[in-house]
Scaffold this motif. Sequence first.
Motif, PDB file in Angstrom:
ATOM      1  N   THR A 233       0.815  -1.221   0.000  1.00 21.36           N
ATOM      2  CA  THR A 233       0.000   0.000   0.000  1.00 21.36           C
ATOM      3  C   THR A 233       0.849   1.272   0.000  1.00 21.36           C
ATOM      4  OG1 THR A 233      -0.193  -0.274   2.395  1.00 21.36           O
ATOM      5  CG2 THR A 233      -2.084  -0.962   1.080  1.00 21.36           C
ATOM      6  N   GLN A 234       2.146   1.117  -0.262  1.00 21.36           N
ATOM      7  CA  GLN A 234       2.993   2.310  -0.151  1.00 21.36           C
ATOM      8  C   GLN A 234       2.721   3.348  -1.245  1.00 21.36           C
ATOM      9  OE1 GLN A 234       7.177   1.878  -0.293  1.00 21.36           O
ATOM     10  NE2 GLN A 234       7.213   0.712  -2.184  1.00 21.36           N
ATOM     11  N   GLY A 235       2.087   2.915  -2.335  1.00 21.50           N
ATOM     12  CA  GLY A 235       1.754   3.870  -3.394  1.00 21.50           C
ATOM     13  C   GLY A 235       0.870   4.985  -2.902  1.00 21.50           C
ATOM     14  N   GLU A 236      -0.037   4.670  -2.005  1.00 20.06           N
ATOM     15  CA  GLU A 236      -0.933   5.683  -1.450  1.00 20.06           C
ATOM     16  C   GLU A 236      -0.365   6.334  -0.200  1.00 20.06           C
ATOM     17  OE1 GLU A 236      -5.429   4.937  -1.558  1.00 20.06           O
ATOM     18  OE2 GLU A 236      -4.546   2.968  -1.328  1.00 20.06           O
TER      19      GLU A 236
ATOM     20  N   ALA B 254      -7.449   4.797   0.610  1.00 17.48           N
ATOM     21  CA  ALA B 254      -8.799   5.237   0.257  1.00 17.48           C
ATOM     22  C   ALA B 254      -9.835   4.171   0.618  1.00 17.48           C
ATOM     23  CB  ALA B 254      -8.857   5.551  -1.236  1.00 17.48           C
TER      24      ALA B 254
ATOM     25  N   GLY C 191      -6.260   8.350   1.294  1.00 20.47           N
ATOM     26  CA  GLY C 191      -5.759   7.946  -0.022  1.00 20.47           C
ATOM     27  C   GLY C 191      -4.841   8.975  -0.665  1.00 20.47           C
ATOM     28  N   LEU C 192      -4.636   8.802  -1.966  1.00 16.30           N
ATOM     29  CA  LEU C 192      -3.721   9.677  -2.703  1.00 16.30           C
ATOM     30  C   LEU C 192      -4.222  11.128  -2.699  1.00 16.30           C
ATOM     31  CD1 LEU C 192      -1.084   9.142  -4.332  1.00 16.30           C
ATOM     32  CD2 LEU C 192      -2.469   9.318  -6.378  1.00 16.30           C
TER      33      LEU C 192
ATOM     34  N   TYR D 225     -14.221   4.988  -3.201  1.00 17.10           N
ATOM     35  CA  TYR D 225     -12.898   5.071  -2.569  1.00 17.10           C
ATOM     36  C   TYR D 225     -12.022   3.883  -2.981  1.00 17.10           C
ATOM     37  CZ  TYR D 225     -12.908   9.048   0.656  1.00 17.10           C
ATOM     38  OH  TYR D 225     -12.846  10.301   1.209  1.00 17.10           O
ATOM     39  N   THR D 226     -12.660   2.706  -3.144  1.00 16.19           N
ATOM     40  CA  THR D 226     -11.888   1.512  -3.535  1.00 16.19           C
ATOM     41  C   THR D 226     -11.310   1.682  -4.936  1.00 16.19           C
ATOM     42  OG1 THR D 226     -13.331   0.148  -2.166  1.00 16.19           O
ATOM     43  CG2 THR D 226     -11.994  -1.006  -3.783  1.00 16.19           C
TER      44      THR D 226
ATOM     45  N   MET E 237     -10.600   4.495  -6.326  1.00 13.48           N
ATOM     46  CA  MET E 237      -9.512   5.471  -6.179  1.00 13.48           C
ATOM     47  C   MET E 237      -8.240   4.792  -5.664  1.00 13.48           C
ATOM     48  SD  MET E 237      -9.719   9.117  -4.278  1.00 13.48           S
ATOM     49  CE  MET E 237      -8.827   9.150  -2.759  1.00 13.48           C
ATOM     50  N   ALA E 238      -8.423   3.874  -4.691  1.00 14.68           N
ATOM     51  CA  ALA E 238      -7.262   3.195  -4.099  1.00 14.68           C
ATOM     52  C   ALA E 238      -6.542   2.343  -5.131  1.00 14.68           C
ATOM     53  CB  ALA E 238      -7.718   2.332  -2.931  1.00 14.68           C
TER      54      ALA E 238
ATOM     55  N   SER F 150      -4.724   4.415  -7.576  1.00 14.73           N
ATOM     56  CA  SER F 150      -3.554   5.022  -6.908  1.00 14.73           C
ATOM     57  C   SER F 150      -2.361   4.069  -6.910  1.00 14.73           C
ATOM     58  CB  SER F 150      -3.879   5.380  -5.454  1.00 14.73           C
ATOM     59  OG  SER F 150      -4.930   6.284  -5.403  1.00 14.73           O
ATOM     60  N   LEU F 151      -2.646   2.787  -6.664  1.00 15.35           N
ATOM     61  CA  LEU F 151      -1.551   1.808  -6.629  1.00 15.35           C
ATOM     62  C   LEU F 151      -0.909   1.688  -8.010  1.00 15.35           C
ATOM     63  CD1 LEU F 151      -3.093  -0.998  -4.369  1.00 15.35           C
ATOM     64  CD2 LEU F 151      -1.576   0.870  -3.712  1.00 15.35           C
ATOM     65  N   PHE F 152      -1.742   1.731  -9.051  1.00 17.23           N
ATOM     66  CA  PHE F 152      -1.193   1.660 -10.415  1.00 17.23           C
ATOM     67  C   PHE F 152      -0.414   2.941 -10.740  1.00 17.23           C
ATOM     68  CE2 PHE F 152      -1.827   2.154 -15.111  1.00 17.23           C
ATOM     69  CZ  PHE F 152      -0.826   1.263 -15.458  1.00 17.23           C
ATOM     70  N   ILE F 153      -0.928   4.090 -10.270  1.00 20.16           N
ATOM     71  CA  ILE F 153      -0.221   5.363 -10.496  1.00 20.16           C
ATOM     72  C   ILE F 153       1.183   5.290  -9.886  1.00 20.16           C
ATOM     73  CG2 ILE F 153      -0.161   7.809  -9.818  1.00 20.16           C
ATOM     74  CD1 ILE F 153      -3.248   7.771 -10.098  1.00 20.16           C
ATOM     75  N   ASP F 154       1.259   4.711  -8.693  1.00 19.08           N
ATOM     76  CA  ASP F 154       2.564   4.583  -8.019  1.00 19.08           C
ATOM     77  C   ASP F 154       3.520   3.753  -8.861  1.00 19.08           C
ATOM     78  OD1 ASP F 154       4.504   4.465  -5.783  1.00 19.08           O
ATOM     79  OD2 ASP F 154       3.936   2.348  -5.780  1.00 19.08           O
ATOM     80  N   ARG F 155       3.020   2.619  -9.366  1.00 19.96           N
ATOM     81  CA  ARG F 155       3.894   1.749 -10.174  1.00 19.96           C
ATOM     82  C   ARG F 155       4.261   2.432 -11.498  1.00 19.96           C
ATOM     83  NH1 ARG F 155       7.182  -0.995  -7.985  1.00 19.96           N
ATOM     84  NH2 ARG F 155       6.868   0.803  -6.681  1.00 19.96           N
TER      85      ARG F 155
END
Lengths: 283, 207
Positions: A68-71, A203, A224-225, B182-183, B185-186, B189-194
């Motif tokens: 979960t570190q991306g968020e 999130a 979240g982000l 929210y899910t 979005m989460a 977000s994880l894909f954005i990080d990668r």
Amino acid sequence: MNFWIRISSLDRRWVYLLMALAVIIPFFVNITIPIKISPPSQNLYTFIDTLKPDSGPILISFDYDPSTQGELTPMAIAILRHAFSKNIKVITMSLYPTGIGIAENITSTVAKEFHKVEGKDYAVMPYAPGYSAVILSIGESIKNTFATDYYGNRTDTMPIFKNVKNFEQIPISISISGSSTPYAWITYGYTKYGEKIGVGTTAVSATSYYPYLRTKQVVGMLGGLKGAAEYETLVRKFYHVKGRAMATIGMNSQSMGHILMIILIILGNISYFAIRKQNKRSA
Amino acid sequence: MSTNIWIWIAALLTLAIYSFLYKDNIVYKIAEYLLVGVSIGYSISITWYNVVIAKMVVPIRDQHNYLIIIPILIGFLMFFRFSRKQSWLSKIPISFVIGWGAGVAIPLGFQTTIVEHIKNTIAIPWFGGNILLLVNALIIFVGVVATLVYFYFSVPHKGTIGKIANLGIWYIMIAFGASFGYTVMARISLFIDRAQFLLHDWLGLIH
């Protein structure tokens, strides 16, 4: 009609491809979507912003692992940059064995940006098992809970712990978590010891913590982000900080991803009703 | 493009995991097993040095604190779970854990999750110039009552009770909708990080 049948039986890999494009393209396009600050993020920011260098160290618990570190990492970095900008001391820790490496890596990296000294301006605690027991133990004595820091230095000889015994000298504890550990911080930190609690959460978990904001059991929350981007925006607006604004950069992609999701949901629903109507006519 | 070998390994493993989106394959499986193995190995090594060595060996060896041998021995009784004949011994440490846990968690948990929230739901603040606060409090009050009525199954959901229960369903649906939003979005977000990791840290295509 053929169009709607095609939509309803679309190979899911096309959806993945569209989502990948929706996320990646905004990185190369110079667009800025304004970020509106929500009250939970503002409240956490304001609380930390009113602290002074002699207010005592804040405690940040990195209660998450790499999944979960991306968020969560962008919000941890933003809070650390805020605290170090104001010369507020920081103690970091993790209730997860897999989170302690992340805590050390991020804390030491951000501390270098601000030329902060380990042991004097910040301290990283090692992993201690049993999260409720750890929180309760910090409420009695943080130096007994952690006899040494992450690097093996004795905590009773470190300047940062000179006048710090327990939660009474720690103005706020912030749990950055992808799980239910903020509940433990609220239950054992706030209810038992009256410690102010801040929450940074994924999130997915954000809706679970809104009731605690209303009861004021939690000072503020980053969800979240978006929560991380809001905090980054506030810190960058009022303080001169360097480094990448990971969350803010990602918000354009986030918005495009959401627009795509909304379009797909609408198309999926129209397709469902159109095919149902056609089947009724055929029958 | 990065010259750091660890960035390359992380990037290739990220691509290996995402290859599953096309279809299941051997590269994905290798990356998946590697993730599980490394996670467990890392957790065990952290626990070994921070718990077994730091909390058990060091206090006895360096500080001569022999009293902690008692809880250590009680803890070791947990391993009798693996013995069919002596498994009853494992109930001793379990009873300590449950007794301590329940004693500490129940009163504090009750106060945290029930008492405080009931108080806050009942105490509708007078709006004091801000009518939105009053409206917000009333929406929450009605929502809590309606949702609780929906989960009250001792009377048939007919007439007035049925209408209130139906209102409860609407509240529950809105809550599910918020959670789903929210899910989404989460996950994005994880894909954005990668994506940021691959495009910035690895390939250096974005700043």
